[in-house]
Write a protein that holds these residues in place. Structure first.
Motif, mmCIF file in Angstrom:
data_model
loop_
_atom_site.group_PDB
_atom_site.id
_atom_site.type_symbol
_atom_site.label_atom_id
_atom_site.label_comp_id
_atom_site.label_asym_id
_atom_site.label_seq_id
_atom_site.Cartn_x
_atom_site.Cartn_y
_atom_site.Cartn_z
ATOM 1 N N ASP A 26 0.827 -1.211 0.000
ATOM 2 C CA ASP A 26 0.000 0.000 0.000
ATOM 3 C C ASP A 26 0.860 1.260 0.000
ATOM 4 O O ASP A 26 0.514 2.264 -0.633
ATOM 5 C CB ASP A 26 -0.929 0.007 1.218
ATOM 6 N N VAL A 27 1.970 1.210 0.713
ATOM 7 C CA VAL A 27 2.877 2.360 0.751
ATOM 8 C C VAL A 27 3.494 2.591 -0.628
ATOM 9 O O VAL A 27 3.630 3.729 -1.082
ATOM 10 C CB VAL A 27 3.978 2.154 1.814
ATOM 11 N N LYS A 28 3.853 1.513 -1.305
ATOM 12 C CA LYS A 28 4.395 1.633 -2.667
ATOM 13 C C LYS A 28 3.396 2.322 -3.586
ATOM 14 O O LYS A 28 3.747 3.196 -4.386
ATOM 15 C CB LYS A 28 4.739 0.248 -3.224
ATOM 16 N N LYS A 29 2.130 1.933 -3.473
ATOM 17 C CA LYS A 29 1.085 2.549 -4.291
ATOM 18 C C LYS A 29 0.922 4.024 -3.943
ATOM 19 O O LYS A 29 0.681 4.857 -4.815
ATOM 20 C CB LYS A 29 -0.239 1.816 -4.085
ATOM 21 N N PHE A 30 1.025 4.336 -2.662
ATOM 22 C CA PHE A 30 0.871 5.719 -2.218
ATOM 23 C C PHE A 30 1.935 6.623 -2.840
ATOM 24 O O PHE A 30 1.631 7.689 -3.370
ATOM 25 C CB PHE A 30 0.946 5.788 -0.693
#
Length: 291
Positions: A26-30
């Motif tokens: 999710d952090v990568k997507k953010f």
């Protein structure tokens, strides 16, 4: 060499691994392809942030630390970037609110693009990214419902199909934070989402009935009324009357039939008092039992 050893050690720690496994994607997507800054909140958040930063290995990211009041942040590393605040947990939400407020006050100066919050354990549902939600051993009672919880409950009471995105617009929190809060409220049985019958579409009149009877009769009536499709409110009372019953029906004749068949026919009933009125102001809907 010592620095590399510390990084490798962090990535080998189970809590850090658990954190990265839980929020990493999710952090990568953010961040995507945008420039970002991972900010570890002193003290424990620094370790999780450092491990996450090392794991991401993204040249567009910088790393800094700060206290939850904003002090200590290397502002040059945060300018014009997306910000991810990282801590180990949120217990009461006070630290979260201080940190988010600190970043809000710095937004114009730094030109930050967006600010999110990541933790290992979130007991409040505030974090955008978390691994563990509300913990069963944490204290919980109705007194701990905050304004956001009440807004969520109100929104869902108006429309049980309302999306997390729609609810988030009225609270100032992210869609993920709203989802976490709803799941917590459902898990702890503070909130129920179900289909309700709109009273005004089916019924036209209501009646409030006070009943005086012995305890055995009262218990017998309660057992019967709990299964009745017209009883929407039922409570034991003190004083002359032992039981208070509220019903909704299509017409006055139905009220008379209910009183005659369900109440007066019971020999244990000593006295009743009936007040007939319009449909209740509250509640306007309820779930009648299926018989």
């Amino acid at each position: 060499m010592l620095k590399n050893m510390m990084k490798n050690t962090l990535l080998n720690l189970k809590p850090i691994q658990k954190f990265i496994d839980g929020v990493g994607k999710d952090v990568k997507k953010f961040f995507g392809k945008d420039k970002g800054c991972i900010v570890g909140l002193e003290d424990d958040g620094v370790f999780y942030a450092s491990g996450l930063y090392e794991w991401l290995k993204n040249k567009n990211l910088t790393f800094s630390t700060m206290d939850d009041d904003g002090r200590g942040l290397e502002e040059e590393k945060a300018k014009g970037r997306k910000i991810l605040l990282v801590d180990n947990d949120i217990i009461t939400g006070k630290g979260y609110k201080r940190a988010m407020e600190a970043m809000r006050l710095k937004k114009e100066k730094l030109g930050t693009k967006d600010v999110k919050y990541a933790v290992l354990c979130d007991r409040t549902g505030l974090a955008d990214f978390s691994v563990e939600g509300y913990s069963a051993y944490a204290p919980w009672s109705l007194e701990r419902l905050d304004g956001v919880d009440l807004k969520i409950i109100q929104a869902l009471s108006e429309d049980g199909k309302k999306s997390f995105v729609e609810i988030a617009k009225g609270t100032g929190l992210s869609q993920v934070a709203i989802k976490n809060r709803v799941e917590r409220l459902l898990k702890d049985k503070v909130l129920k989402i179900r289909g309700l019958l709109n009273m005004e579409k089916v019924y036209s009149v209501s009646a409030h009935i006070d009943i005086e009877a012995d305890s055995k009769t009262i218990n017998r009536l309660i057992e019967k009324f709990e299964k009745s499709p017209v009883v929407y409110h039922l409570v034991k009372t003190s004083g002359r009357y032992n039981l208070m019953v509220s019903i909704v029906t299509p017409n006055l004749e139905s009220i008379e039939n209910f009183i005659a068949k369900e109440i007066r026919s019971d020999l244990g009933v000593k006295h009743i008092e009936v007040n007939v009125g319009e449909l209740p102001i509250i509640p306007k809907s309820w779930t009648p039992p299926i018989i």
